[in-house]
Design an enzyme around this catalytic site. Structure first.
Site, mmCIF file in Angstrom:
data_model
loop_
_atom_site.group_PDB
_atom_site.id
_atom_site.type_symbol
_atom_site.label_atom_id
_atom_site.label_comp_id
_atom_site.label_asym_id
_atom_site.label_seq_id
_atom_site.Cartn_x
_atom_site.Cartn_y
_atom_site.Cartn_z
ATOM 1 N N GLU A 188 0.821 -1.206 0.000
ATOM 2 C CA GLU A 188 0.000 0.000 0.000
ATOM 3 C C GLU A 188 0.861 1.266 0.000
ATOM 4 O O GLU A 188 1.947 1.288 0.566
ATOM 5 C CB GLU A 188 -0.906 -0.004 1.238
ATOM 6 N N CYS B 284 1.981 -2.905 15.421
ATOM 7 C CA CYS B 284 1.907 -2.571 13.996
ATOM 8 C C CYS B 284 1.260 -3.697 13.193
ATOM 9 O O CYS B 284 1.661 -4.862 13.309
ATOM 10 C CB CYS B 284 3.323 -2.295 13.500
ATOM 11 N N CYS C 105 6.799 -7.072 6.900
ATOM 12 C CA CYS C 105 7.992 -6.579 7.625
ATOM 13 C C CYS C 105 8.436 -7.679 8.587
ATOM 14 O O CYS C 105 7.615 -8.423 9.108
ATOM 15 C CB CYS C 105 7.631 -5.320 8.411
ATOM 16 N N CYS D 285 -0.929 5.605 10.413
ATOM 17 C CA CYS D 285 0.287 4.960 10.902
ATOM 18 C C CYS D 285 0.028 3.596 11.534
ATOM 19 O O CYS D 285 -0.833 3.477 12.397
ATOM 20 C CB CYS D 285 0.908 5.834 11.978
ATOM 21 N N CYS E 173 3.350 8.493 1.093
ATOM 22 C CA CYS E 173 3.898 7.569 2.093
ATOM 23 C C CYS E 173 4.203 6.263 1.367
ATOM 24 O O CYS E 173 3.304 5.587 0.868
ATOM 25 C CB CYS E 173 2.879 7.381 3.221
HETATM 26 FE FE1 SF4 Z 1 7.993 -3.014 10.569
HETATM 27 FE FE2 SF4 Z 1 5.739 -2.040 11.551
HETATM 28 FE FE3 SF4 Z 1 7.953 -2.075 13.054
HETATM 29 FE FE4 SF4 Z 1 7.748 -0.370 10.955
HETATM 30 S S1 SF4 Z 1 6.520 -0.359 12.842
HETATM 31 S S2 SF4 Z 1 9.512 -1.653 11.511
HETATM 32 S S3 SF4 Z 1 6.559 -1.644 9.524
HETATM 33 S S4 SF4 Z 1 6.836 -3.889 12.283
#
Ligand code: SF4
Length: 347
Positions: free
Chosen positions: A97, A124, A117, A335, A110
Site C-alpha cells: 500500500e 503494527c 515486515c 500509521c 507515504c
Molecule cells: Fe515493521 Fe511495523 Fe515495526 Fe515499521 S513499525 S519496523 S513496519 S513492524
C-alpha cells in the site's frame, strides 16, 4: 522480463548499447522513464523502431497501475499495488500500500519499502503480517509514478509498509534515482526516511544521502522498548541516538523522533523526562502520534489530555514537540495500519 525502472543512467546506457543503440540512448531512456513516465516502449518516439523492438525482447518499463484506490473523508488516498517479491528461493505475490496525504499546499506520498515486515513491532499491523519480501527499486519508484497525484507530489516519506533500512540496496537505489539530475531530480529535502534504527544501514544512509531522517523511538527505557520492539536487542536506541549525534542536523537536513503514545505504557512524565535526557542537546523534533487500535491487542491510545501534557512537558524542557494529526483512519491508511487488506481478503 527485466524492468528498466530503477536502473541508473549508466546501466541504461549499457542496456541501450546491448540493444544495438548508441550509448546516448541510455539518457533518452532515463528521460522517458523518470521525466515523461512512459509506460511502453512505443511511446519513446525518439528511439529508433528497431531499437525499441530489441528492448521489448528482454525488458519492460516496470511502470504498472495500482489495482485499487480508496479515498478517506479527509482527502487521504490509499493505493494498493500487486508486487512479486523474492523470499529465499521462491517468488511470492503480495499486495502493498501507498498513501497520498494532501495538506494545504503539500501532497506527501507515504511509500512502502517491503511486502510485510520482519521487525515484529507489537503495535503494527504490517509487522503482524510477517515478511513477504523486499520491494525492488522498480516497485518503490512505481509508487511515485503510478499514483494519480504523481505530478503534484511535493514530498515523500519512507514510512509505509516495511523497514526501509532492512532493504537498503533497493531503497538506496530508489533514492539515487529520485534525487539524480538524470532521474526525478527531486531535492533531498523533499524525502524523509523513517526507521526503527537498523544501525549498520543507518550509518550508510547518513553518509550517502542528504535526505531527512525520522526515527521510531516510542519508548526511552531500554527494557520497556524491548517489550514493544524486538529491534532494541540488536540495536539499542541509545546507540542509534549516539550515531545520529555524529551528524549535522543544524542546517537543511532534519531529524525527528516518532513517538506513538500508548495509554499507561509510555505516556507518563517519567517517560517524557527520560526522552528529554536521551535527546538533550540534539537539534531535533519529537512527533507524538496517536495510536490506532489494532485487533486482538490490549494496547489503547493515550487520551488527548495526556498527550497534551506530555507535549508540554517536553516543550518546557526545550525539546520541540508536536502532536501529529492523524490522517486516513477510515480507510486504514493511518500509521501502523497498513497491511495489504486486499491480499488478506483474497486468502
Ligand atoms: Fe515493521 Fe511495523 Fe515495526 Fe515499521 S513499525 S519496523 S513496519 S513492524
Amino acid at each position: 522480463m527485466e524492468k528498466l525502472l530503477g536502473k541508473t543512467r549508466e546501466e541504461l546506457k549499457e542496456i541501450a548499447v546491448s540493444a544495438g543503440l548508441p550509448s546516448f540512448a541510455g539518457g533518452q531512456l532515463a528521460r522517458w522513464l523518470y521525466v515523461r513516465k512512459a509506460r511502453t516502449f512505443d511511446e519513446m518516439t525518439d528511439i529508433s523502431k528497431e531499437g525499441r523492438e530489441a528492448l521489448k525482447k528482454s525488458y519492460v518499463t516496470g511502470i504498472e497501475d495500482s489495482c485499487s484506490v480508496a479515498e478517506s473523508s479527509d482527502g487521504t488516498r490509499k493505493y494498493l499495488f500487486n508486487v512479486s517479491c523474492r523470499v529465499g528461493d521462491r517468488m511470492e505475490e503480495s499486495a502493498i500500500e501507498s498513501v497520498v496525504i494532501p495538506d494545504e499546499d503539500r501532497k506527501t506520498l507515504c511509500v512502502s519499502s517491503q511486502a510485510g515486515c520482519r521487525m515484529g513491532c507489537r503495535f503494527c499491523m504490517t509487522g503482524r503480517q510477517g515478511f513477504h519480501g523486499n520491494l525492488s527499486a522498480a516497485d518503490i519508484l512505481n509508487q511515485f509514478i503510478s499514483v494519480e497525484e504523481s505530478d503534484s507530489l511535493t514530498n515523500a516519506v519512507f514510512m509505509g509498509m516495511g523497514e526501509p533500512l532492512d532493504n537498503w540496496d533497493n531503497v538506496s537505489r530508489a533514492i539515487e534515482v529520485l534525487t539524480a539530475p538524470w532521474g526525478f531530480a527531486w531535492s533531498p529535502k523533499r524525502i524523509t526516511l523513517s526507521t526503527i534504527g537498523v544501525i549498520p544501514n543507518l550509518r550508510k544512509y547518513l553518509e550517502s544521502s542528504r535526505c531527512h531522517l525520522a526515527v521510531s523511538l516510542h519508548n526511552p527505557f531500554p527494557d520497556e522498548r524491548l517489550g514493544m520492539m524486538p529491534v532494541q536487542k540488536a540495536w539499542p536506541v541509545s546507540e542509534v541516538v549516539s550515531l545520529i549525534r555524529r551528524y549535522d542536523f543544524t542546517g537543511q537536513r532534519r531529524v525527528s523522533f516518532e513517538y506513538t503514545m500508548f495509554s499507561g505504557v509510555n505516556d507518563d512524565k517519567v517517560h517524557a523526562d527520560a526522552l528529554y535526557r536521551l535527546l538533550r542537546g540534539l537539534e531535533c523534533r519529537v512527533n507524538l502520534i496517536r495510536f490506532h487500535k489494532i485487533p486482538d491487542s490490549p494496547l489503547e491510545p493515550s487520551p488527548a489530555p495526556v498527550m497534551q501534557r506530555f507535549m508540554e512537558r517536553l516543550n518546557n524542557h526545550g525539546i520541540t514537540c508536536t502532536i501529529r494529526a492523524s490522517r486516513g483512519e477510515d480507510i486504514y491508511a493511518a500509521c501502523g495500519l497498513l497491511a495489504g487488506k486486499h491480499k488478506e481478503k483474497e486468502k
